[in-house]
Structures are given as structure tokens and as C-alpha cells.
Scaffold this motif. Sequence first.
Motif, PDB file in Angstrom:
ATOM      1  N   MET B   1       5.344 -10.083 -77.220  1.00 43.04           N
ATOM      2  CA  MET B   1       5.964 -10.227 -78.542  1.00 43.04           C
ATOM      3  C   MET B   1       7.460 -10.465 -78.398  1.00 43.04           C
ATOM      4  N   LYS B   2       7.985 -11.348 -79.226  1.00 39.07           N
ATOM      5  CA  LYS B   2       9.423 -11.624 -79.225  1.00 39.07           C
ATOM      6  C   LYS B   2       9.951 -11.477 -80.643  1.00 39.07           C
ATOM      7  N   LEU B   3      11.218 -11.119 -80.736  1.00 38.98           N
ATOM      8  CA  LEU B   3      11.934 -11.170 -82.008  1.00 38.98           C
ATOM      9  C   LEU B   3      12.991 -12.258 -81.873  1.00 38.98           C
ATOM     10  N   ILE B   4      12.904 -13.244 -82.754  1.00 39.61           N
ATOM     11  CA  ILE B   4      13.867 -14.339 -82.721  1.00 39.61           C
ATOM     12  C   ILE B   4      14.888 -14.135 -83.841  1.00 39.61           C
ATOM     13  N   VAL B   5      16.150 -14.144 -83.475  1.00 38.73           N
ATOM     14  CA  VAL B   5      17.246 -14.060 -84.439  1.00 38.73           C
ATOM     15  C   VAL B   5      17.869 -15.444 -84.513  1.00 38.73           C
ATOM     16  N   ALA B   6      17.703 -16.119 -85.636  1.00 41.59           N
ATOM     17  CA  ALA B   6      18.187 -17.491 -85.774  1.00 41.59           C
ATOM     18  C   ALA B   6      19.229 -17.570 -86.876  1.00 41.59           C
ATOM     19  N   VAL B   7      20.429 -17.984 -86.543  1.00 41.11           N
ATOM     20  CA  VAL B   7      21.487 -18.210 -87.532  1.00 41.11           C
ATOM     21  C   VAL B   7      21.501 -19.698 -87.839  1.00 41.11           C
ATOM     22  N   VAL B   8      21.196 -20.038 -89.098  1.00 40.83           N
ATOM     23  CA  VAL B   8      21.091 -21.445 -89.491  1.00 40.83           C
ATOM     24  C   VAL B   8      21.945 -21.690 -90.730  1.00 40.83           C
ATOM     25  N   GLN B   9      22.210 -22.941 -91.013  1.00 45.24           N
ATOM     26  CA  GLN B   9      22.973 -23.257 -92.229  1.00 45.24           C
ATOM     27  C   GLN B   9      22.096 -23.074 -93.459  1.00 45.24           C
ATOM     28  N   ASP B  10      22.722 -22.630 -94.548  1.00 47.69           N
ATOM     29  CA  ASP B  10      22.009 -22.489 -95.817  1.00 47.69           C
ATOM     30  C   ASP B  10      21.248 -23.767 -96.178  1.00 47.69           C
ATOM     31  N   LYS B  11      21.878 -24.906 -95.926  1.00 46.72           N
ATOM     32  CA  LYS B  11      21.282 -26.189 -96.291  1.00 46.72           C
ATOM     33  C   LYS B  11      19.971 -26.466 -95.564  1.00 46.72           C
ATOM     34  N   ASP B  12      19.813 -25.903 -94.387  1.00 44.14           N
ATOM     35  CA  ASP B  12      18.594 -26.115 -93.607  1.00 44.14           C
ATOM     36  C   ASP B  12      17.569 -25.010 -93.825  1.00 44.14           C
ATOM     37  N   SER B  13      18.023 -23.933 -94.411  1.00 38.02           N
ATOM     38  CA  SER B  13      17.207 -22.726 -94.448  1.00 38.02           C
ATOM     39  C   SER B  13      15.881 -22.917 -95.197  1.00 38.02           C
ATOM     40  N   ALA B  14      15.918 -23.549 -96.352  1.00 46.44           N
ATOM     41  CA  ALA B  14      14.704 -23.681 -97.164  1.00 46.44           C
ATOM     42  C   ALA B  14      13.652 -24.536 -96.453  1.00 46.44           C
ATOM     43  N   ASN B  15      14.082 -25.661 -95.890  1.00 46.39           N
ATOM     44  CA  ASN B  15      13.149 -26.521 -95.154  1.00 46.39           C
ATOM     45  C   ASN B  15      12.537 -25.793 -93.963  1.00 46.39           C
ATOM     46  N   LEU B  16      13.380 -25.086 -93.244  1.00 45.12           N
ATOM     47  CA  LEU B  16      12.878 -24.354 -92.076  1.00 45.12           C
ATOM     48  C   LEU B  16      11.881 -23.287 -92.511  1.00 45.12           C
ATOM     49  N   GLN B  17      12.197 -22.581 -93.564  1.00 46.16           N
ATOM     50  CA  GLN B  17      11.296 -21.521 -94.018  1.00 46.16           C
ATOM     51  C   GLN B  17       9.941 -22.083 -94.461  1.00 46.16           C
ATOM     52  N   GLN B  18       9.962 -23.241 -95.110  1.00 45.23           N
ATOM     53  CA  GLN B  18       8.679 -23.854 -95.485  1.00 45.23           C
ATOM     54  C   GLN B  18       7.872 -24.230 -94.244  1.00 45.23           C
ATOM     55  N   ALA B  19       8.557 -24.763 -93.235  1.00 43.42           N
ATOM     56  CA  ALA B  19       7.876 -25.106 -91.984  1.00 43.42           C
ATOM     57  C   ALA B  19       7.292 -23.862 -91.310  1.00 43.42           C
ATOM     58  N   LEU B  20       8.005 -22.750 -91.390  1.00 41.16           N
ATOM     59  CA  LEU B  20       7.521 -21.505 -90.782  1.00 41.16           C
ATOM     60  C   LEU B  20       6.285 -20.997 -91.516  1.00 41.16           C
ATOM     61  N   VAL B  21       6.306 -21.073 -92.837  1.00 41.62           N
ATOM     62  CA  VAL B  21       5.138 -20.653 -93.615  1.00 41.62           C
ATOM     63  C   VAL B  21       3.935 -21.523 -93.247  1.00 41.62           C
ATOM     64  N   ALA B  22       4.154 -22.833 -93.179  1.00 42.49           N
ATOM     65  CA  ALA B  22       3.068 -23.753 -92.822  1.00 42.49           C
ATOM     66  C   ALA B  22       2.493 -23.416 -91.447  1.00 42.49           C
ATOM     67  N   ALA B  23       3.341 -22.931 -90.557  1.00 43.89           N
ATOM     68  CA  ALA B  23       2.904 -22.575 -89.198  1.00 43.89           C
ATOM     69  C   ALA B  23       2.430 -21.130 -89.100  1.00 43.89           C
ATOM     70  N   LYS B  24       2.377 -20.447 -90.241  1.00 43.78           N
ATOM     71  CA  LYS B  24       2.010 -19.029 -90.297  1.00 43.78           C
ATOM     72  C   LYS B  24       2.884 -18.166 -89.373  1.00 43.78           C
ATOM     73  N   LEU B  25       4.163 -18.490 -89.364  1.00 48.07           N
ATOM     74  CA  LEU B  25       5.147 -17.657 -88.671  1.00 48.07           C
ATOM     75  C   LEU B  25       5.949 -16.922 -89.744  1.00 48.07           C
ATOM     76  N   HIS B  26       6.033 -15.604 -89.615  1.00 45.30           N
ATOM     77  CA  HIS B  26       6.652 -14.817 -90.672  1.00 45.30           C
ATOM     78  C   HIS B  26       8.127 -14.593 -90.400  1.00 45.30           C
ATOM     79  N   ALA B  27       8.932 -14.875 -91.409  1.00 43.01           N
ATOM     80  CA  ALA B  27      10.375 -14.726 -91.273  1.00 43.01           C
ATOM     81  C   ALA B  27      10.928 -13.807 -92.348  1.00 43.01           C
ATOM     82  N   THR B  28      11.935 -13.043 -91.983  1.00 41.40           N
ATOM     83  CA  THR B  28      12.695 -12.253 -92.943  1.00 41.40           C
ATOM     84  C   THR B  28      14.102 -12.826 -92.973  1.00 41.40           C
ATOM     85  N   LYS B  29      14.609 -13.024 -94.166  1.00 39.85           N
ATOM     86  CA  LYS B  29      15.909 -13.673 -94.336  1.00 39.85           C
ATOM     87  C   LYS B  29      16.975 -12.629 -94.635  1.00 39.85           C
TER      88      LYS B  29
END
Lengths: 109, 109, 109
Positions: B1-29
Motif C-alpha cells: 500500500m502507498k499513500l500518494i501526496v500530490a500537489v496540483v494546480q486548482d485548474k487541473d484538479s477537477a479533471n484529475l479527480q474525475q479521472a481518479l474516480v473513473a479509475a476507482k482510485l480514491h482521493a481526499t482533497k
Amino acid sequence: MKLIVAVVQDKDSANLQQALVAAKLHATKLASTGGFLRSGNTTLLIGTEDRRVDELLDLIKQHCHTRNQVISPISSLDANTDGYMMHPVEVEVGGATVFVLDVDQFKHF
Amino acid sequence: MKLIVAVVQDKDSANLQQALVAAKLHATKLASTGGFLRSGNTTLLIGTEDRRVDELLDLIKQHCHTRNQVISPISSLDANTDGYMMHPVEVEVGGATVFVLDVDQFKHF
Amino acid sequence: MKLIVAVVQDKDSANLQQALVAAKLHATKLASTGGFLRSGNTTLLIGTEDRRVDELLDLIKQHCHTRNQVISPISSLDANTDGYMMHPVEVEVGGATVFVLDVDQFKHF
Ligand code: NI
Ligand code: NI
Ligand code: NI
């Protein structure tokens, strides 16, 4: 590579962040609150190479100070309800709580 | 198991989060701010099994872009005060800073 | 030393934090949002000695509950657009997602 998680007081945060910029150490600031006696703190995530960890810890130590703060028992969640605690008390708050974590992989895109 | 800490721009955040949901990867913002030249970023905590780390890093890389942004020296804490820096400058900001951390124990209650 | 990253529901957060204070375990609360079906959660950073990790996990388990929550498809980013999903649905949300991380160095200034 290390990830440093530093919880510092809001009052020290701006000075510390300026020192980090001057040292070309990159920090991300998270909104945070609590412990319960410590109103107003900030959590910084700072990534750095292993060889700069001591330098970073020195900067945090230099810029984060303990302070005395008067609290009233109403603001203290673990206050006892005996008479003594009904008067405002002075407690020491701050300076910084720091966790240094190993990083398995570091990427910058 | 890994914990990934990703600092991203607000502008990219929504697209990335949708991609994570599609991949069934759970993220906390987490609400976050800074580095100092990078207004508006978001820190995501993402837990995943070791075998999916590369896939996750690919998703972050795909969805987080560098951009040029015009800043005025007043917004730059490490600006020099010589004449050149008193004019607005264009800098590259983004895309993502990512730390992959080993997890000693993972629990879901 | 361990750093525990616990994502819990807002509804459980206050009770858990009181339990942590009673146990003299120090927590820092970060503002957080998402997963996407789970409106309103809180991320706690808790530092503790290795020998107290099980006790801490028990406290989290005790105070963080799963709940049923009615969501409408509009609030679900991975909703299918077939007829069934257009009606509000009841889903289980909560209780807590917990990562226990090894700490390379711990400092309190
Ligand atoms: Ni300084
Ligand atoms: Ni996509
Ligand atoms: Ni309790």
C-alpha cells in the motif's frame, strides 16, 4: 528525498515561509486547526533532499517560537470543572511539531 | 500500500479527480496554498496498492499541465528590487509535485 | 514514532477528537473534502509512539461509524445516465480511512 510535515503556529508561518523561499526550499501550506489549546496553526508540506534535512530543521527551529497565551476554561475541551480551572490560565503554546518521512518516489511533472 | 501526496494546480484538479474516480482510485482533497509563485493549488491524498502506482502517476502526468502565468513583482516574495523585476514577468507554473510514501498499515473501518 | 493520517466524516470528527484529547494523543485537523460520495470529511494528522498505534486505531474504529445517506445522481460524478440512477439512491458512507506511516525523525521545538 524526504517529505517534512511541519505543524507551526500561524504567527510563525509567514517568517518561516520567507526563510524557506530564501533557501530555495519549496513548501505547500495546508489549512489546519487544533490541537485544542493551540488556536491557529498551519501545516506545511516541504519536500527536500536528504542532505538538506538538518538545514531545514534548523530553519524551523529558528523561526518557530513558544509563547505564553492566556486561555479561559471554556476554550479548553479537557478542562476540569473545579473552581481553580474556572479562572483564565496562562499556558505555553507553540512552537513546531515536525515529522520527517521517507519518500519512496518523488516526481515533478 | 502507498499513500500518494500530490500537489496540483486548482485548474487541473477537477479533471484529475474525475479521472481518479473513473479509475476507482480514491482521493481526499486538502485545501492548500503556495509555493509562492503558484497561486491556487490543491493537495490530494490518494491511497493505492503498490501495483497501481505507475498507473496513478500516469494519470497525474496526463492531467496536470504547466502553464505560463504573468506575475507582478509585488506578488513574488523573493523578488529583487532592481529595475528589471519591477515589471510584470511571465513564469511557468504547475504542473504537479508528487510524493509516494510507503504505508506501514492501512485500515478502513 | 508513527504519523497516522485518518480521513473521517465531519459527523464523527468532534467525538473522535475529544477521545484523542482524553487519551493525550495530539491531533492536527486539516480541512478536506471528497471522495465524491462522501460530503464533509476531515483529515486528522496524529503523531504517536509505535506502542500506542493499536490503541489509537481502536479509538478511531470506536468513534467513526458508517451511515446510510441518500444521494441524488446529480451529486455523483461517476453516476451512469441510465434510468435507474436518475432516482435518489441510498449509499453507505463513512466510517474512516487510515494510513499509518513510519516516521524517520520526529522533532518538537
Ligand atoms: Ni529568517
Ligand atoms: Ni481524463
Ligand atoms: Ni469516546
